[in-house]
Design an enzyme around this catalytic site. Structure first.
Site, PDB file in Angstrom:
ATOM      1  N   LYS A 160       0.751  -1.182  -0.084  1.00 39.25           N
ATOM      2  CA  LYS A 160      -0.021  -0.017  -0.177  1.00 39.25           C
ATOM      3  C   LYS A 160       0.810   1.169  -0.067  1.00 39.25           C
ATOM      4  CE  LYS A 160      -1.464   2.083   3.716  1.00 39.25           C
ATOM      5  NZ  LYS A 160      -1.979   2.314   4.799  1.00 39.25           N
ATOM      6  N   ASP A 208      -6.151   1.520   1.226  1.00 36.64           N
ATOM      7  CA  ASP A 208      -6.203   1.417   2.733  1.00 36.64           C
ATOM      8  C   ASP A 208      -7.700   0.963   3.200  1.00 36.64           C
ATOM      9  OD1 ASP A 208      -7.817   3.507   2.171  1.00 36.64           O
ATOM     10  OD2 ASP A 208      -6.898   5.262   3.067  1.00 36.64           O
TER      11      ASP A 208
END
Length: 219
Positions: free
Chosen positions: A121, A139
């Site tokens: 991420k 997220d």
């Protein structure tokens, strides 16, 4: 699951709601963004933004993080959750950038993921925001919104969510859609008390319709 035309409606609606969606972590260089994203793990962007002005004034380049004792760096980020572990990662990351990449942050996602404290991420955020490469960082907001709207399945892993979004969203819209999904999840489709009653996507959202039905039934 939403159809392709329905996903287009979602993307267009989010664009209307959040035309200026952007990365809310304050930074002026790719390396500063990397430090900010590492600090933001399990922590709000708002808190990170309170710490980084003083941090970036003191530490202007990777070498600066190596030239102080670990205890000093820990103290500088003490307000951030998991500050001890993050201080260790920042020092290791700074050393690796200097020794393996000549002091310049790599742009390749796999190389970014090799840095301490940088996961998939985080690497996607850096690639997208710092280097303007097409990427979708999943997220908690992106995952929640994608599953609530029925773009992805509830059982999908974070990686599966990322791959599904990459498949269903035009590549040239990956980065901006990532920011709009975050804004939509952070300010509208919140984890607690989502604004279903005023949501322009309610007609497409089975989760929202179920929630509104429970509200009408007093449950």
């Amino acid at each position: 699951m939403l159809t392709k035309p329905q996903i287009r409606t979602v993307l267009d609606s989010m664009q209307e709601m959040f035309p200026d969606a952007h990365c809310e972590l304050h930074h002026s260089t790719p390396f500063e963004l990397t430090i900010a994203v590492v600090l933001s793990a399990q922590c709000t962007d708002a808190l990170v933004n309170k710490v980084t002005p003083g941090l970036f004034e003191k530490y202007k380049k990777p070498e600066d993080y190596l030239n102080v004792p670990i205890e000093e760096l820990e103290n500088d980020i003490r307000r951030i959750g998991l500050f001890r572990n993050k201080a260790k990662n920042i020092k290791k990351l700074a050393r690796m950038v200097i020794e393996e990449y000549g002091g310049e942050l790599p742009q390749d996602r796999d190389e970014l993921m090799s840095l301490p404290g940088v996961g998939r991420k985080t690497a996607n955020v850096i690639a997208s925001v710092a280097f303007e490469l097409p990427a979708i960082a999943v997220d908690t907001h992106v995952e929640r919104v994608s599953k609530r709207l029925g773009i992805c399945r509830w059982k999908d892993s974070v990686l599966e969510v990322e791959k599904t979004l990459m498949r269903k969203i035009p590549k040239e819209e990956w980065s901006v859609s990532h920011h709009r999904f975050i804004f939509f999840g952070r300010y509208h489709c919140r984890a607690q008390s989502p604004k279903c009653e005023i949501c322009p996507l309610l007609d497409l959202c089975r989760e929202g319709q179920k929630r509104m039905k429970r509200v009408r039934n007093g449950k």
